[in-house]
Design a protein around this motif. Structure first.
Motif, short mmCIF file in Angstrom:
data_model
loop_
_atom_site.label_atom_id
_atom_site.label_comp_id
_atom_site.label_asym_id
_atom_site.label_seq_id
_atom_site.Cartn_x
_atom_site.Cartn_y
_atom_site.Cartn_z
N PRO A 177 0.82 -1.20 0.00
CA PRO A 177 0.00 0.00 0.00
C PRO A 177 0.86 1.26 0.00
N ARG A 232 0.44 5.15 9.10
CA ARG A 232 -0.74 5.30 9.96
C ARG A 232 -0.96 4.05 10.81
N GLU A 233 -0.66 2.88 10.26
CA GLU A 233 -0.82 1.66 11.04
C GLU A 233 0.17 1.60 12.19
N GLU A 245 2.02 6.07 3.31
CA GLU A 245 1.26 6.82 4.32
C GLU A 245 0.37 5.88 5.12
N GLU A 246 -0.24 4.91 4.44
CA GLU A 246 -1.12 3.96 5.14
C GLU A 246 -0.31 3.08 6.09
N ARG A 247 0.87 2.67 5.66
CA ARG A 247 1.74 1.87 6.53
C ARG A 247 2.13 2.68 7.78
#
Length: 431
Positions: free
Chosen positions: A306, A313-314, A309-311
């Protein structure tokens, strides 16, 4: 009279005077940069500030107006009873500057016009690590063509493209010599991208992504104008751009700044470059993901790649939830960040280390242990007065720096831009 000609050096090392074309190009650049720095002013003011003869300035201004790089913005009066003077200002609204970056898991784009108006800015998730060079360059070409179309609809055609790549780049030839995290060796990116663009004749330059990010930080980041600074990219790998005395440090072959491959742990993990214990195996985003969320590590075929940014956020959610594995992994990265940073401070004595990419997103947790480790290990101690700062440019720093490099190329050689397009009405008549 015009400015005195500055000598250049010939192949045998002897001083040679500038030719007429070179002198004119230098004077055009001088005038254009003056307008960029000072804003609108009259031709007389330009002559007084630059030392050029007023007739020369008028002649140069006629060419810049014809190329659409400046515009007249009204009149100003010198003194209470002086004659009105027609003021001019930097324009170039029809000239675009396209900056791009291709990294392990995304392609970033930043397009502006010459005056700095942002025309397009986006980041597209893409698994460049897994797709290989041919598919990656085909995708880069597709994105570039689409973005150029967007810029043209906004009224600007790109006067140049600069592409940032994480690795060793021979920028003079546009060749990526070695990009370990992408698996690229001796790849002629500039030529291949020109082929992908077909009949579009746009100058293409390739540079190291960390160098471009450093330029962006130096010109418009949180530590803008700091003469001695280091910029670190927090990506899957780690690159460094080094500013010394207000200038980017490139080294003899243009390969400086590969700080991610500083050997810090002889007994550590194998790096993508083939060596063991490189700094990026301790602080690169791939290392953090592997420690904090091993079931979603980079390189696992069962895990999609992905947007970074999504990583991030996790990881941030894990910190907020108090997950012990995540908190321990981030703290460990912070300590290693400080250790590597101390090496850079001992070598270059920067005033600031700007941390970008994922480092900036997790700065609240990373900087305290990093700063403590740095202050303990720097040989000059408190006298070094260096601190970590979080970038505010996000994952788009390199593409932003790439666009600014295009603008600088045009400022250095305004003759690269042709005459301004002539506006027409619907009936096809000139306006």
């Amino acid at each position: 009279m015009t400015q005195r000609q500055s000598p250049t050096r010939s192949a045998n090392g002897l001083a040679q005077p500038l030719g007429h074309a070179s002198l004119r190009r230098a004077n055009l650049a001088l005038v254009l940069r003056h307008l960029r720095e000072e804003g609108s002013c009259s031709r007389a003011d330009i002559a007084d500030s630059t030392g050029l003869h007023r007739a020369t300035v008028s002649n140069l201004m006629a060419e810049l107006l014809d190329r659409g790089l400046v515009r007249e913005v009204g009149t100003e009066r010198a003194g209470a009873i002086g004659r009105p003077r027609r003021a001019v200002a930097l324009d170039g609204s029809h000239v675009g500057a396209l900056g791009m970056e291709i990294n392990v898991d995304y392609i970033a784009v930043h397009g502006t016009d010459l005056s700095g108006r942002v025309l397009v800015e986006r980041r597209i998730g893409f698994d460049a690590m897994g797709q290989g060079p041919d598919r990656s360059l085909a995708e880069l070409g597709r994105v570039t063509r689409r973005v150029i179309g967007d810029m043209k609809r906004a009224g600007a055609s790109p006067g140049g493209i600069v592409v940032g790549v994480p690795g060793l780049v021979d920028s003079g030839r546009g060749v990526v010599a070695f990009a370990p995290n992408l698996g690229w060796h001796g790849l002629p990116v500039a030529d291949r991208l020109r082929e992908e663009l077909g009949g579009l004749r746009v100058p293409v330059t390739v540079d190291n992504d960390a160098n471009l990010a450093a330029l962006a930080e130096f010109t418009s980041g949180v530590a803008a104008g700091t003469a001695d600074m280091v910029s670190l990219t927090g990506e899957v790998g780690v690159g460094g751009g080094i500013i010394v005395g207000g200038r980017l440090l490139r080294g003899a072959d243009g390969f400086s700044g590969e700080v991610g491959h500083l050997p810090v742990d002889p007994g550590g993990a194998r790096c993508g470059c083939g060596r063991v214990g490189c700094w990026e195996t301790k602080v690169g985003f791939a290392a953090l993901v592997r420690s904090a969320t091993p079931d979603q590590a980079y390189g696992l075929d069962t895990v999609p790649t992905p947007d970074p940014e999504e990583r991030v956020r996790e990881i941030a959610r894990g910190l907020a939830d108090g997950d012990e594995r995540t908190m321990g992994a981030v703290a460990e990265v912070g300590r290693w960040l400080g250790l590597g940073g101390s090496i850079l401070v001992n070598l270059f004595n920067p005033r600031v280390i700007v941390i970008g990419g994922y480092f900036a997103r997790l700065a609240e947790q990373l900087i305290p242990p990093a700063q403590a480790e740095l202050e303990q290990l720097v040989i000059a101690g408190p006298a070094a007065r260096c601190r970590f700062m979080a970038s505010n440019l996000g994952f788009g720093a390199a593409s932003r720096g790439a666009a600014s490099m295009v603008v600088d190329h045009i400022m250095d050689d305004p003759t690269a831009i042709g005459s301004a397009p002539v506006a027409h009405n619907i009936a096809g008549q000139r306006l």
